[in-house]
Structures are given as C-alpha cells and as structure tokens.
Design an enzyme around this catalytic site. Structure first.
Site, PDB file in Angstrom:
ATOM      1  N   ASP A  25       0.890  -1.197   0.048  1.00 17.77           N
ATOM      2  CA  ASP A  25      -0.016   0.114   0.093  1.00 17.77           C
ATOM      3  C   ASP A  25       0.958   1.089  -0.111  1.00 17.77           C
ATOM      4  OD1 ASP A  25      -2.246   1.534   0.387  1.00 17.77           O
ATOM      5  OD2 ASP A  25      -2.167   1.543   2.464  1.00 17.77           O
ATOM      6  N   ASP A  27      -0.210   5.120   1.140  1.00 16.58           N
ATOM      7  CA  ASP A  27      -0.413   6.209   2.250  1.00 16.58           C
ATOM      8  C   ASP A  27      -0.557   5.324   3.470  1.00 16.58           C
ATOM      9  OD1 ASP A  27      -1.331   8.924   0.761  1.00 16.58           O
ATOM     10  OD2 ASP A  27      -1.881   7.418  -0.476  1.00 16.58           O
ATOM     11  N   ASP A 201      -2.085  -0.564   5.993  1.00 17.75           N
ATOM     12  CA  ASP A 201      -2.270   0.147   7.110  1.00 17.75           C
ATOM     13  C   ASP A 201      -4.037   0.228   7.540  1.00 17.75           C
ATOM     14  OD1 ASP A 201      -2.711   2.101   5.208  1.00 17.75           O
ATOM     15  OD2 ASP A 201      -2.987   3.322   6.966  1.00 17.75           O
TER      16      ASP A 201
END
Length: 262
Positions: A25, A27, A201
């Site tokens: 991922d 961000d 996240d």
C-alpha cells in the site's frame, strides 16, 4: 482459477528474496498519513528503495493503492512497474497494460452530493477518481457520522459501493478489490509461484491480507493494533522502509523483527 500455493519456507523463518513477491500500500504504509492527499510529496529515497526492490525481486513488486495509478506514478517517479489503483479498479499488468473498470453511470450523483457536503462543512475534501469518489474528513472528524449516513443513502439509491477507510469514506463503482488485484498478479509471470507479502495499514487492505494467506504468504499491518487478518505488525512507515531495506540487503524477508499478530 485454480489456486496455487507456493512452496515457501516457514513464514517465521522468513522468505528468500528470490521467492518473494512484495505488495505494498502507499499512504500510511510507505508514506505517513497526511491531512490531505496532496500533502504527500515525492520522496527520492523511497523511490530508490523501490527501484532496488524492483531489481532484486526481478519485477515481483506491486503497489496496491487507493490512489489512481497516475498519482502513484508521479509520487514514485514510476519506480514500480506494477501498480493497482483505486483499490483494484485500475491495474497495470507486468506487460504495462492498464486495465480499468468503467465508471458507474451514477457516479456523478455521488460527486455532486459529496461536493455539496464539503461546501457545507469546513475541512472536508472531495477526491475525484476515474471510477470512484472519496470524501476525506481528517480535518473535520465531527462530520464522520453525517458522512457515513450520506454515503449509505447514496449507495442504496445509486448502486455504488461504500468503502470506509482511515478518516475517509469512498463511493466506488462495484468491482475488483485490492485482494482481487493481488490475485490477478499472482496468476501472471513474474509473480506466479512466488510467496507474497502484503503490507498495508487500512481496512481497505484486509482483502489483500486474506489473499496472501491463500498463496502461502503473510500480511503485515502498519500502525496501532486492531482486529486484522495480517499475521504481523510494524509501528509505522519508516519501520516499513527499514525492514524492506534490511530484507533486500540480507536477501531474506524475515518477519522475526515484526510483532506477531496471530
């Protein structure tokens, strides 16, 4: 598609680089979360690390992000060939072909509704994408309930899918997820037969954590502990970069230094 589980080493002892496929991922994983997406800047040291991983893993590197592919390319100077954008609605294949879901015919209604709410509440930010629209409220957390209610109503009337994330709600054209994109990569060379690791996240990364398990790999969640399908956890983006760098140097992706979440 017939599921093929890689013959990997025990996850606790790590996976050799020559057997690893790395899915990341962006961000909150490679870059710290910011109040608005535009605050994230191009990071030359990150780009160099991604280039090293691209070479070391012989192309078995893919970024799987909520951002559009073009936005990721701009942030990383196209240091990764394979990128899935909009949570899987876009995917650039190892051959460089971009596959994109067509926008839902009623997406414009959601854009108009999100724009109207942003005008009515200071601090809200509308992010328009090719097949989805996101409403960020990190600067206006008190609007969370109203945004969730609006998104639910719009989903019911338009057929768009609701996707909640970290201080953001998105209405997207129904279609592939991050997990779907990961599975598609694993069916292609050079990913086929490797052991995948997915690092993310957010709630939107859970489908990716589930998929890597099906191929004998493991997920790593970034940030505070919460219910998750990831087997390991790391504190923040800088720790992610340090772990990737150390893994490339040692030629093995060893989760031993990460927190066990099983």
């Amino acid at each position: 598609m017939t599921l093929v589980v890689a013959n990997s080493e025990d996850r606790r002892s790590g996976v050799r680089a020559e057997s690893t496929a790395l899915f990341l991922d962006f961000d909150g994983t490679l870059a710290p979360l910011a109040c608005t997406p535009d605050e994230i800047e191009n990071n030359p040291s990150l780009n160099e690390l991604l280039r090293q991983a691209q070479t070391k893993l012989q192309g078995r590197l893919a970024l799987v992000s909520g951002r559009e592919i073009a936005a990721i390319d701009a942030l990383i100077d196209r240091a990764a060939n394979c990128v899935a954008g909009e949570h899987g609605l876009q995917r650039r294949t190892p051959q460089g072909v971009v596959e994109s879901m067509a926008a839902h015919p009623r997406l414009a209604e959601a854009v108009d509704a999100f724009d109207a709410m942003a005008r009515a509440h200071q601090g809200l930010l509308v992010e328009r994408k090719s097949a989805s629209v996101a409403l960020h409220y990190r600067l206006a957390p008190s609007a969370a309930e109203a945004i969730a209610d609006l998104a639910t109503r719009l989903s019911q009337t338009t057929g768009l899918a609701v996707q909640a994330g970290s201080m953001v709600v998105e209405l997207r054209s129904p279609g592939p997820s991050k997990g779907t994109a990961l599975r598609a990569y694993m069916a292609e060379a050079p990913f086929r037969g490797s052991t995948p690791i997915f690092i993310g996240d957010d709630l939107t990364d859970e489908s990716g954590f589930s998929e890597v398990e099906q191929f004998g790999g493991f997920g790593v969640i970034v940030g505070e502990r919460r219910p998750t399908g990831a087997r390991y956890r790391v504190a923040g983006p800088q720790r992610v970069l340090d772990w990737i760098s150390r893994s490339l140097e040692n030629n093995v992706f060893d989760p031993g230094s990460l927190r066990w979440e099983g």
